[in-house]
Design an enzyme around this catalytic site. Structure first.
Site, mmCIF file in Angstrom:
data_model
loop_
_atom_site.group_PDB
_atom_site.id
_atom_site.type_symbol
_atom_site.label_atom_id
_atom_site.label_comp_id
_atom_site.label_asym_id
_atom_site.label_seq_id
_atom_site.Cartn_x
_atom_site.Cartn_y
_atom_site.Cartn_z
ATOM 1 N N GLU A 192 1.131 -0.946 -0.027
ATOM 2 C CA GLU A 192 0.132 -0.228 -0.115
ATOM 3 C C GLU A 192 1.132 1.584 -0.034
ATOM 4 O O GLU A 192 0.230 2.288 -0.740
ATOM 5 C CB GLU A 192 -0.793 -0.045 1.288
ATOM 6 C CG GLU A 192 -2.448 -1.333 1.220
ATOM 7 C CD GLU A 192 -2.520 -1.521 0.060
ATOM 8 O OE1 GLU A 192 -3.017 -0.554 -1.058
ATOM 9 O OE2 GLU A 192 -2.819 -2.906 -0.417
ATOM 10 N N HIS A 240 1.882 1.968 -3.343
ATOM 11 C CA HIS A 240 0.936 3.460 -3.893
ATOM 12 C C HIS A 240 1.854 5.034 -3.859
ATOM 13 O O HIS A 240 1.283 5.597 -4.798
ATOM 14 C CB HIS A 240 -0.455 2.889 -4.108
ATOM 15 C CG HIS A 240 -1.042 1.759 -4.609
ATOM 16 N ND1 HIS A 240 -1.140 1.070 -5.675
ATOM 17 C CD2 HIS A 240 -1.487 0.708 -4.273
ATOM 18 C CE1 HIS A 240 -1.580 -0.055 -6.426
ATOM 19 N NE2 HIS A 240 -1.304 -0.640 -4.871
HETATM 20 NI NI NI Z 1 -2.647 -2.499 -5.193
#
Ligand code: NI
Length: 182
Positions: free
Chosen positions: A145, A148
């Site tokens: 995450e 990202h």
């Molecule tokens: Ni992802």
């Protein structure tokens, strides 16, 4: 609340570096977090980052369902956590290979090397400081995450693209990652 549209690989918002959140306690961030939570529950993933819903801010959500824990120390089930401005620090040199999917790369999975143990910190939407040590799947989902937020999708982290497969083929022709040490 609202279910948000997911950006898919190729959308420029997924390639940019997301901005720090000046104050995670403002109502706009609470609303974004609530919408992202509703979106994640609707789709059924382990985590979601704000750029995936077209918002270039440093906000991530993740959870560790009991069935995803690896049995490693510091890899315990975790309710949904919302983290603003997260920072990751690897603990030790060890990395391991594991399968990942991504809502922005639908239909595929890939074997990705990640730090086995990390420390991460950030702020809750109430402004509380969160700091945890994580291993196994917990460490993996946080690294995925947080990538990202820097415009990185998991295929960019892969070291062997033969291990990028469609989910259906992966189920039909399972690949054993062995000890999974990268
Ligand atoms: Ni992802």
């Amino acid at each position: 609340m609202a279910i948000l549209k997911i950006a898919r690989m190729g959308h420029p918002v997924l390639r940019g570096v997301a901005a720090e959140i000046a104050d995670p306690t403002v109502p706009e961030i609470a609303r974004l977090a609530a919408d992202m939570r509703e979106t994640l529950v609707d789709i059924g993933g382990a985590g979601l980052a704000a750029p995936q819903v077209h918002v270039p801010l440093r906000l991530v959500l993740f959870q560790v369902p009991p069935e995803r824990t690896t049995g490693a120390e510091d890899d315990l089930p975790l309710d949904l956590t919302v983290l603003a401005n997260p920072v990751i620090e690897p603990l030790g040199e060890a990395r391991e290979l594991g399968w990942e999917g991504c809502l922005s790369v639908p239909g595929l999975r890939g074997a990705v090397p990640r730090w086995t143990r990390i420390r991460y910190r950030g702020l809750s939407v109430r402004g509380e400081r969160i700091e945890r040590i994580a291993a196994g799947f917990h460490a993996r989902v946080v690294q995925h995450e947080c990538d990202h937020l820097d415009g990185i999708l998991y295929p960019q982290r892969m070291t062997d693209l033969r291990l990028l497969v469609f989910n259906e083929e992966g189920m039909r022709y399972p690949i054993d990652l062995g000890a999974g040490v990268a």
